[in-house]
Every structure is written in structure tokens, then in C-alpha cells.
Write a protein that holds these residues in place. Structure first.
Motif: not given
Ligand code: ARG
Length: 259
Positions: A43-45, A84-86, A103-105, A148-155
Motif C-alpha cells: 500500500a505505497d502506490y 512489502d512489494f518484494n 499494480g503488478m506486471t 528503484v523499488q526492490l523486486g519491481s520491473i523498474q529494478a
Molecule cells: N508494475 C511494477 C511491477 O510489477 C511495480 C508495481 C509496484 N506496486 C506496488 N504496489 N508498490 O514490478
């Protein structure tokens, strides 16, 4: 007189007991009728999932509304669990969550461990930095510290950029931490999904961003444990919501001012 009173009292008591039995029977029946599904999220998104700390500690957002709509159509109740997303993929694998909306890809790597619904929203990568950073195109990141957020596609994206253009990659568990690190000057920039990044710009007026347009859009999908029978059920409801305009309504509600 006394006898009468006792009689009356015992009648009242009996009636109360009966009513109590009745209602407890009803609630336990309702509880067993409606199974509670646990939604895992990070819940940081905003506007996907976040907490408006000034107002309450409830997790709200587009993903929460979407999940509520689908679960109630299927006759389930739901509960939201923040982590945590990761850790979300692992939470599905270990049974701590029945499904994930975050928001997971749906990446190939994640598909080895979890199943996904169809995509319900698409977005792009955005490079966020301070307005005076001099960073206005990808090449400007050369030699810079990028969060970048740990474990994300941005990483993953940062690693890909690093193959062409040397950068220093730093990761954090929460998006808010990325924003703080840019503000404090520890990071020169961060890679964040455009929709989420834009949400920060109204408050954090010293920040700005640009999207990496040449990239294929990064979509969001609902994740499930492998071979869950929920995947198909959720997907069918999602399809209906796409067709009957309910999904668009939610998109306007949560992303409306950005379209
Ligand atoms: N869409 C990106 C991914 O799947 C980032 C999602 C991050 N979601 C979040 N709730 N922080 O890696």
C-alpha cells in the motif's frame, strides 16, 4: 404479584435468549456462506493502493475497488493485507494471500511462480528527479545514482539501462522512500510508474519526470497462486467489467485527473 413479576422476568429472559440464539445462528451461517479471501498488496502506490494517513488507516485505491467489485460479484468477502512489494509472490506461494492486486506486471519471471489474470491497466516507466537536476533524457542518467523499488520491473529496467549506460542502482522497499532519497539528494533520480509518479508532483513541487516513450507499456494484472481456480473466475468478471464499462468508471474515479 411477586410470582407475576418473576414470570414476566423469565419470559423476558427467555425471549432474549431465543433472540440471541437466532441471531448467532444467522451470523455463523452468513460467515460460512461467505468465504473471506485475502488480498495481498503493497500500500505505497497511490492511486492503486495507499493509506490516506490524515483520514484513516484504511487501505484504499483503484486496486482495492476493483478487488472489492470482483470478489463481491463472486460472493466472497475480502480482507486486505499490506506487505512489502518484494514479498507478494512469496505470500501467494505460502498461502498468506489468496490473490494479489498491487499494480503488478505479469512478467515471465513471475509467471514461473504465480498465475496472472488479463491486464487491467497499462502504464509506462518514468524517470523522476529534482527540477534542477539537469536530468531530462535517459542519457543524462550516466554516472548517476538511480533508485528503484526492490523486486519491481523498474529494478529490472535499471539493470537494463546499466548495460548501456553506467549508473549506480539503489533499491528501497517503499516508493515513499525513493521520493525522500531524491529530496534529500542521496539519489539523483528514481524509476517509478508514470501514474504513481504523477501523483507525487502536486505535493512535491521540486520534483518532475519524463516517460521512456520507446518502451512497451508495463501493464498490471491480478496474481494468483499457481493453478488456483480463482484465476478463471476473476478473469471472467474482469472481462465483463471491461465490456460493461464498470472498469472505465473505476479508471475515471482514480486516474481521472491524469488522463
Ligand atoms: N508494475 C511494477 C511491477 O510489477 C511495480 C508495481 C509496484 N506496486 C506496488 N504496489 N508498490 O514490478
Amino acid at each position: 404479584m411477586k410470582k407475576g413479576l418473576i414470570l414476566l422476568l423469565s419470559m423476558v429472559l427467555a425471549a432474549g435468549l431465543l433472540a440471541a440464539c437466532g441471531s448467532s445462528e444467522k451470523t455463523s451461517k452468513a460467515a460460512s456462506d461467505k468465504k473471506v479471501l485475502v488480498m495481498g498488496t503493497s500500500a505505497d502506490y497511490a492511486p492503486f493502493e495507499y493509506i490516506e494517513t490524515e483520514k484513516s488507516d484504511e487501505i484504499i485505491g483503484f486496486d482495492v475497488d476493483l478487488a472489492k467489485a470482483i470478489t463481491s460479484k463472486l460472493g466472497y468477502k475480502m480482507e486486505v493485507k499490506d506487505m512489502d512489494f518484494n514479498g507478494l509472490v512469496q505470500a501467494l506461494k505460502s498461502g498468506q494471500a489468496d490473490f494479489v492486486l498491487a499494480g503488478m506486471t505479469p512478467t515471465e519471471k513471475r509467471k514461473k511462480n504465480v498465475d496472472f489474470s488479463d491486464i487491467y491497466y497499462t502504464a509506462q516507466f518514468m524517470i523522476v528527479s529534482k527540477k534542477d537536476s539537469g536530468i531530462s533524457k535517459l542519457e543524462d542518467l550516466k554516472g548517476k545514482t538511480v533508485g528503484v523499488q526492490l523486486g519491481s520491473i523498474q529494478a529490472d529496467k535499471a539493470k537494463e539501462i546499466n548495460e548501456e549506460l553506467p549508473i549506480k542502482i539503489e533499491d528501497r522497499n517503499r516508493i515513499q522512500d525513493l521520493i525522500q532519497e531524491i529530496k534529500s539528494g542521496r539519489f539523483d533520480a528514481a524509476i517509478i510508474e508514470d501514474t504513481v509518479a504523477k501523483g507525487y508532483f502536486t505535493k512535491e513541487t521540486e520534483l518532475e519526470g519524463f516517460t521512456l516513450n520507446d518502451d512497451p507499456e508495463a501493464g498490471s494484472a491480478i496474481a494468483f497462486p499457481k493453478d488456483s481456480d480463482l484465476t478463471e473466475k476473476f478473469n471472467q468478471e474482469l472481462k465483463k467489467m471491461k465490456e460493461n464499462g464498470e472498469l472505465d468508471e473505476l479508471i475515471i474515479k482514480w486516474f481521472g485527473d491524469q488522463q
